[in-house]
Design an enzyme around this catalytic site. Structure first.
Site, short mmCIF file in Angstrom:
data_model
loop_
_atom_site.label_atom_id
_atom_site.label_comp_id
_atom_site.label_asym_id
_atom_site.label_seq_id
_atom_site.Cartn_x
_atom_site.Cartn_y
_atom_site.Cartn_z
CD GLU A 33 32.50 34.47 37.37
OE1 GLU A 33 32.38 35.59 36.82
OE2 GLU A 33 33.06 34.32 38.47
CG HIS A 78 29.76 38.95 37.01
ND1 HIS A 78 29.57 40.13 37.68
CD2 HIS A 78 30.50 38.17 37.85
CE1 HIS A 78 30.15 40.07 38.87
NE2 HIS A 78 30.72 38.88 39.00
#
Length: 508
Positions: free
Chosen positions: A269, A272
């Protein structure tokens, strides 16, 4: 023309703000929202989706866009615009043509249906109750088929859904690409399976939740995150919501007996999140401040999770810190044993915890099931059996219950049919990008072993993040690597890395 462009940008910023409010509601629903608030939350999300769609397809937006680009031909109306502005207009037009095909009533229905389904999925997964989730998934599949029909397609209805996540990608491209991957992956898995398994029981010792999160924050700080512009929370399924370059919301899932599950999710994550954080904020509201595609976006998460986060050099720096934080669990473990353990290849049921060799086989299972659902050759009620059969075929294992199988992932409840192939595309892109990175910075291993990660972030920003959607995925791949998307670099990377780890075919 400058005034016309700024007017269009102003309208687009309003839409971006609406979308970010919707994302904030989604984030809250997955993190802190009380369970009984779901009915009101579904209505809130439905309302925001409707308002944003009305803005995106309004006469005012169409007029502002038409002043700069011919809506039928895509021809630019003024040659004084910069190349970046021209690219933004190309993407604005693409989005408008898609959005304007979808009736507002459909957008509202889809948003409300998925919000409710997401809530039901959580409970269904906890109790491994596919029958409870099936009616909601049935609605989503039917709405997805309808969406494909509305958006239009030439060859396969799944193409229309793929294109929402990976522009210009088609089933006819993915099918042979995945076939080319399937054979070397399954063969590599067979070669590894006959080898002596690595010792890895020390990875599954109890590590308190709060200490796992504290360690995760140390990694995120090194990656470039700061509490003033980002958050890390927990959720049923890890995700990253990019509200704004100055507001990145990430979550992880903490297993007390599996610390690498949390660390892997945080790195993923975080990849991202860095993409979001490094977009050009001066263009906020325009396509120039948006990720180019989910495949490219996934290349960033897989880059950090696997190419960096599962490298020996990363743990040369972080493993002593891990030992210091968890002396009882890792104090007597050698770095070499830890490195082998976190890269152990062993078919498992859960995609987000899969090793690099088996990971894409999970994606191929999803792709084939989704394609069958959309074309109507598979019924929702038959998903558990179909899922288990493909898991046996590709990975040699079968889930014992649906929470371990077809209910493991949140994406279907979100209506993200057509999303899963981007995970494999991300793996392929990541290795091609990494080859270009290594040519530019061959000394990267030495820097990473000393805990330096900022130079990696800077390289990614300069070569990928800053452009937003200025280039198409294929154009960006060509620009960074000098060639189009190809599975060979990824297959070669896996053969080399795991050939060395498992001493296959004389690879040392």
């Amino acid at each position: 023309m400058v005034n016309a462009y700024n007017k269009l940008l102003s309208l687009s910023k309003t839409i971006a703000l609406m979308n970010s409010v919707g994302d904030l509601l989604d984030w809250d629903q997955e993190t802190y929202m009380p369970k009984e608030a779901i009915e009101a939350r579904s209505l809130q999300i439905e309302l925001l989706a409707s308002l944003a769609h009305r803005q995106k397809t309004s006469k005012a937006f169409a007029k502002a866009l038409s002043a700069l680009i011919d809506m039928e031909t895509g021809e630019i109306n003024d040659d004084r615009l910069t190349s970046a502005q021209i690219a933004a207009l190309r993407e604005w037009r693409r989005d408008f043509l898609k959005d304007s095909r979808l009736p507002n009533a459909f957008v509202k229905q889809f948003a409300k249906t998925t919000s409710t389904a997401c809530h039901v999925w959580k409970t269904a997964k906890e109790h491994s109750d596919f029958k409870a989730f099936a009616p909601h998934l049935e609605k989503i599949v039917n709405l997805s088929r309808k969406k494909a029909d509305i958006l239009g397609f030439k060859e396969h209805p799944y193409d229309a859904l793929l294109d929402l996540f990976e522009p210009k990608m088609k089933t006819a491209i993915l099918t042979p690409l995945f076939s080319k991957l399937k054979l070397p992956l399954t063969q590599l898995l067979k070669d590894i399976n006959i080898k002596t398994p690595f010792l890895e029981d020390f990875l599954y010792r109890h590590c308190p939740k709060h200490k796992q999160l504290e360690f995760s924050h140390k990694i995120l700080y090194k990656m470039g995150f700061h509490p003033s512009s980002s958050r890390l929370d927990t959720s049923a399924h890890p995700f990253c919501n990019a509200l704004h370059p100055k507001d990145t919301r990430m979550t992880t899932k903490v297993h007390p007996e599996n610390i690498m599950s949390c660390i892997g999710a945080v790195l993923h994550e975080g990849g991202h999140g860095l993409y979001n954080m490094n977009l050009n904020i001066e263009h906020y509201g325009s396509p120039l401040c948006q990720q180019v595609s989910l495949g490219i976006d996934e290349s960033q998460s897989r880059w950090w999770e696997t190419l960096i986060g599962q490298s020996y050099f990363f743990w040369q720096h972080f493993f002593p810190q891990l030992q210091e934080e968890f002396p009882e669990q890792f104090g007597n473990v050698l770095l070499e044993d830890f490195y082998r353990a976190i890269n152990a290849v062993k078919p498992g049921f859960i995609r987000i915890e899969a090793d690099e060799v088996t990971y894409n086989l999970h994606i191929i299972v999803r792709f084939e099931l989704e394609k069958a659902l959309i074309e109507g050759s598979l019924n929702v009620k038959d998903i558990p059996d179909a899922w288990n059969a493909k898991m046996r075929e590709y990975l040699g294992i079968s889930p014992e219950f649906d929470g371990q199988g077809c209910l493991q992932d949140i994406h279907w409840s979100l209506g993200h049919i057509g999303y899963f192939p981007t995970y494999t595309l991300g793996n392929l892109y990541s290795v091609q990008f990494f080859e270009a990175f290594e040519k530019t910075l061959p000394e990267w291993k030495e820097h990473v072993s000393k805990g330096a990660l900022d130079f990696i972030r800077d390289w990614l920003k300069e070569n990928i993040h800053q452009y937003g959607r200025q280039y198409t995925p294929d154009e960006l791949c060509q620009k960074v690597t000098g060639k189009g998307l190809n599975e060979e670099p990824y297959v070669n990377y896996l053969k080399k890395k795991y050939g060395m780890l498992y001493h296959l075919n004389g690879v040392d």
